[in-house]
Motif scaffolding. Structure first.
Motif, PDB file in Angstrom:
ATOM      1  N   ILE A   1       1.490   1.052   7.991  1.00  0.00           N
ATOM      2  CA  ILE A   1       2.859   1.569   8.017  1.00  0.00           C
ATOM      3  C   ILE A   1       3.820   0.544   7.416  1.00  0.00           C
ATOM      4  O   ILE A   1       4.669   0.885   6.585  1.00  0.00           O
ATOM      5  CB  ILE A   1       3.266   1.949   9.455  1.00  0.00           C
ATOM      6  CG1 ILE A   1       2.457   3.154   9.935  1.00  0.00           C
ATOM      7  CG2 ILE A   1       4.773   2.243   9.533  1.00  0.00           C
ATOM      8  CD1 ILE A   1       2.538   3.400  11.433  1.00  0.00           C
ATOM      9  N   SER A   2       3.698  -0.707   7.820  1.00  0.00           N
ATOM     10  CA  SER A   2       4.570  -1.761   7.283  1.00  0.00           C
ATOM     11  C   SER A   2       4.409  -1.895   5.780  1.00  0.00           C
ATOM     12  O   SER A   2       5.396  -2.039   5.050  1.00  0.00           O
ATOM     13  CB  SER A   2       4.274  -3.104   7.960  1.00  0.00           C
ATOM     14  OG  SER A   2       4.626  -3.051   9.312  1.00  0.00           O
ATOM     15  N   ALA A   3       3.175  -1.831   5.308  1.00  0.00           N
ATOM     16  CA  ALA A   3       2.924  -1.934   3.873  1.00  0.00           C
ATOM     17  C   ALA A   3       3.549  -0.772   3.122  1.00  0.00           C
ATOM     18  O   ALA A   3       4.131  -0.951   2.034  1.00  0.00           O
ATOM     19  CB  ALA A   3       1.416  -2.000   3.613  1.00  0.00           C
ATOM     20  N   LEU A   4       3.465   0.423   3.687  1.00  0.00           N
ATOM     21  CA  LEU A   4       4.068   1.592   3.040  1.00  0.00           C
ATOM     22  C   LEU A   4       5.589   1.552   3.105  1.00  0.00           C
ATOM     23  O   LEU A   4       6.262   2.050   2.197  1.00  0.00           O
ATOM     24  CB  LEU A   4       3.531   2.883   3.662  1.00  0.00           C
ATOM     25  CG  LEU A   4       2.080   3.201   3.318  1.00  0.00           C
ATOM     26  CD1 LEU A   4       1.579   4.362   4.168  1.00  0.00           C
ATOM     27  CD2 LEU A   4       1.926   3.512   1.836  1.00  0.00           C
ATOM     28  N   MET A   5       6.147   0.966   4.164  1.00  0.00           N
ATOM     29  CA  MET A   5       7.604   0.816   4.240  1.00  0.00           C
ATOM     30  C   MET A   5       8.102  -0.117   3.136  1.00  0.00           C
ATOM     31  O   MET A   5       9.170   0.089   2.589  1.00  0.00           O
ATOM     32  CB  MET A   5       8.025   0.264   5.605  1.00  0.00           C
ATOM     33  CG  MET A   5       7.915   1.255   6.741  1.00  0.00           C
ATOM     34  SD  MET A   5       9.096   2.604   6.655  1.00  0.00           S
ATOM     35  CE  MET A   5      10.646   1.753   6.859  1.00  0.00           C
ATOM     36  N   GLU A   6       7.321  -1.134   2.817  1.00  0.00           N
ATOM     37  CA  GLU A   6       7.693  -2.054   1.737  1.00  0.00           C
ATOM     38  C   GLU A   6       7.572  -1.380   0.375  1.00  0.00           C
ATOM     39  O   GLU A   6       8.386  -1.600  -0.509  1.00  0.00           O
ATOM     40  CB  GLU A   6       6.798  -3.294   1.763  1.00  0.00           C
ATOM     41  CG  GLU A   6       7.060  -4.225   2.902  1.00  0.00           C
ATOM     42  CD  GLU A   6       6.032  -5.351   2.964  1.00  0.00           C
ATOM     43  OE1 GLU A   6       5.318  -5.594   1.968  1.00  0.00           O
ATOM     44  OE2 GLU A   6       5.954  -5.988   4.031  1.00  0.00           O
ATOM     45  N   ASP A   7       6.527  -0.566   0.207  1.00  0.00           N
ATOM     46  CA  ASP A   7       6.285   0.096  -1.073  1.00  0.00           C
ATOM     47  C   ASP A   7       5.472   1.358  -0.825  1.00  0.00           C
ATOM     48  O   ASP A   7       4.254   1.299  -0.646  1.00  0.00           O
ATOM     49  CB  ASP A   7       5.534  -0.840  -2.027  1.00  0.00           C
ATOM     50  CG  ASP A   7       5.253  -0.228  -3.383  1.00  0.00           C
ATOM     51  OD1 ASP A   7       5.666   0.933  -3.642  1.00  0.00           O
ATOM     52  OD2 ASP A   7       4.614  -0.901  -4.214  1.00  0.00           O
ATOM     53  N   SER A   8       6.143   2.503  -0.828  1.00  0.00           N
ATOM     54  CA  SER A   8       5.466   3.769  -0.523  1.00  0.00           C
ATOM     55  C   SER A   8       4.516   4.217  -1.626  1.00  0.00           C
ATOM     56  O   SER A   8       3.762   5.164  -1.437  1.00  0.00           O
ATOM     57  CB  SER A   8       6.495   4.860  -0.246  1.00  0.00           C
ATOM     58  OG  SER A   8       7.268   5.122  -1.398  1.00  0.00           O
ATOM     59  N   ARG A   9       4.519   3.519  -2.745  1.00  0.00           N
ATOM     60  CA  ARG A   9       3.618   3.863  -3.851  1.00  0.00           C
ATOM     61  C   ARG A   9       2.321   3.042  -3.832  1.00  0.00           C
ATOM     62  O   ARG A   9       1.516   3.150  -4.751  1.00  0.00           O
ATOM     63  CB  ARG A   9       4.337   3.654  -5.183  1.00  0.00           C
ATOM     64  CG  ARG A   9       5.442   4.665  -5.416  1.00  0.00           C
ATOM     65  CD  ARG A   9       6.135   4.419  -6.729  1.00  0.00           C
ATOM     66  NE  ARG A   9       5.190   4.215  -7.799  1.00  0.00           N
ATOM     67  CZ  ARG A   9       5.160   4.907  -8.919  1.00  0.00           C
ATOM     68  NH1 ARG A   9       6.040   5.839  -9.122  1.00  0.00           N
ATOM     69  NH2 ARG A   9       4.263   4.655  -9.849  1.00  0.00           N
ATOM     70  N   ARG A  10       2.122   2.254  -2.805  1.00  0.00           N
ATOM     71  CA  ARG A  10       0.887   1.458  -2.747  1.00  0.00           C
ATOM     72  C   ARG A  10      -0.316   2.365  -2.781  1.00  0.00           C
ATOM     73  O   ARG A  10      -0.370   3.386  -2.095  1.00  0.00           O
ATOM     74  CB  ARG A  10       0.836   0.636  -1.466  1.00  0.00           C
ATOM     75  CG  ARG A  10       1.537  -0.653  -1.616  1.00  0.00           C
ATOM     76  CD  ARG A  10       1.107  -1.676  -0.628  1.00  0.00           C
ATOM     77  NE  ARG A  10       1.993  -2.801  -0.877  1.00  0.00           N
ATOM     78  CZ  ARG A  10       2.320  -3.701  -0.018  1.00  0.00           C
ATOM     79  NH1 ARG A  10       1.805  -3.681   1.176  1.00  0.00           N
ATOM     80  NH2 ARG A  10       3.142  -4.657  -0.335  1.00  0.00           N
ATOM     81  N   SER A  11      -1.287   1.988  -3.548  1.00  0.00           N
ATOM     82  CA  SER A  11      -2.498   2.793  -3.691  1.00  0.00           C
ATOM     83  C   SER A  11      -3.396   2.640  -2.464  1.00  0.00           C
ATOM     84  O   SER A  11      -3.279   1.680  -1.694  1.00  0.00           O
ATOM     85  CB  SER A  11      -3.270   2.347  -4.933  1.00  0.00           C
ATOM     86  OG  SER A  11      -3.788   1.036  -4.745  1.00  0.00           O
TER      87      SER A  11
ATOM     88  N   VAL B   1      11.205   7.342  -2.263  1.00  0.00           N
ATOM     89  CA  VAL B   1      11.660   6.292  -3.158  1.00  0.00           C
ATOM     90  C   VAL B   1      13.082   5.936  -2.773  1.00  0.00           C
ATOM     91  O   VAL B   1      13.801   6.741  -2.189  1.00  0.00           O
ATOM     92  CB  VAL B   1      11.613   6.720  -4.651  1.00  0.00           C
ATOM     93  CG1 VAL B   1      10.193   6.986  -5.084  1.00  0.00           C
ATOM     94  CG2 VAL B   1      12.492   7.912  -4.901  1.00  0.00           C
ATOM     95  N   GLU B   2      13.475   4.737  -3.083  1.00  0.00           N
ATOM     96  CA  GLU B   2      14.847   4.309  -2.839  1.00  0.00           C
ATOM     97  C   GLU B   2      15.544   4.250  -4.186  1.00  0.00           C
ATOM     98  O   GLU B   2      15.067   3.591  -5.110  1.00  0.00           O
ATOM     99  CB  GLU B   2      14.858   2.930  -2.171  1.00  0.00           C
ATOM    100  CG  GLU B   2      16.231   2.470  -1.788  1.00  0.00           C
ATOM    101  CD  GLU B   2      16.222   1.148  -1.031  1.00  0.00           C
ATOM    102  OE1 GLU B   2      17.254   0.468  -1.069  1.00  0.00           O
ATOM    103  OE2 GLU B   2      15.192   0.812  -0.425  1.00  0.00           O
ATOM    104  N   VAL B   3      16.641   4.953  -4.308  1.00  0.00           N
ATOM    105  CA  VAL B   3      17.392   5.027  -5.558  1.00  0.00           C
ATOM    106  C   VAL B   3      18.734   4.340  -5.359  1.00  0.00           C
ATOM    107  O   VAL B   3      19.390   4.533  -4.330  1.00  0.00           O
ATOM    108  CB  VAL B   3      17.594   6.510  -5.964  1.00  0.00           C
ATOM    109  CG1 VAL B   3      18.442   6.619  -7.209  1.00  0.00           C
ATOM    110  CG2 VAL B   3      16.250   7.191  -6.161  1.00  0.00           C
TER     111      VAL B   3
END
Length: 145
Positions: free
Chosen positions: A10-20, A53-55
């Protein structure tokens, strides 16, 4: 409940939701299929609601961000809520306890635009506005443990 590996994912996805899946697998020490299964279960349980994504609104000409406290006039609560929902420059709004029933965030291109949009609420509510100079804490999760 979530375990340490779920919290790491969850923490990793919060940092970058595009992580593979591969990157998440390397980070967690699991296989890609195991990570995919954990994410699926987190989604099913409603822990993970969306991948976003954050815009930066500045790239679209929205140079100012404002926090607006809104106090509806007597009998106007529902109309105020409808008005806020109808103005797309309101990017977030929470209904809260206390004298101000709503605390909202909005993005605008100018002070003139801000005044014009808030004028649309004048018949229904009193507003108190603060311009955001800097966000010192971006939206984040509270501690998971």
């Amino acid at each position: 409940m979530t375990d340490e590996i779920d919290q790491l994912l969850i923490s990793a996805l919060m940092e970058d939701s595009r992580r593979s899946l591969k990157a998440l697998a390397q980070l967690s020490g699991l296989s890609s299929p195991s990570v995919a299964e954990r994410l699926r279960k987190l989604e099913e349980r409603g822990v993970l609601k969306a991948y976003t994504v954050e815009v930066d609104p500045k790239h679209f000409g929205y140079l100012l961000e404002a926090i607006v406290r809104v106090r509806p006039l007597p009998g106007r609560l529902h109309e105020v809520e409808r008005q806020i929902q109808a103005i797309p420059e309101f990017t977030e709004c929470d209904k809260v306890t206390g004298e101000d029933c709503f605390i909202a965030r909005m993005c605008v291109r100018s002070m003139e635009q801000l005044d014009g949009l808030l004028d649309r609420l004048n018949d229904y509510a009193e507003t108190n506005t603060a311009i955001v100079k800097k966000s010192t804490v971006k939206r984040r999760l509270p501690p998971m443990g």
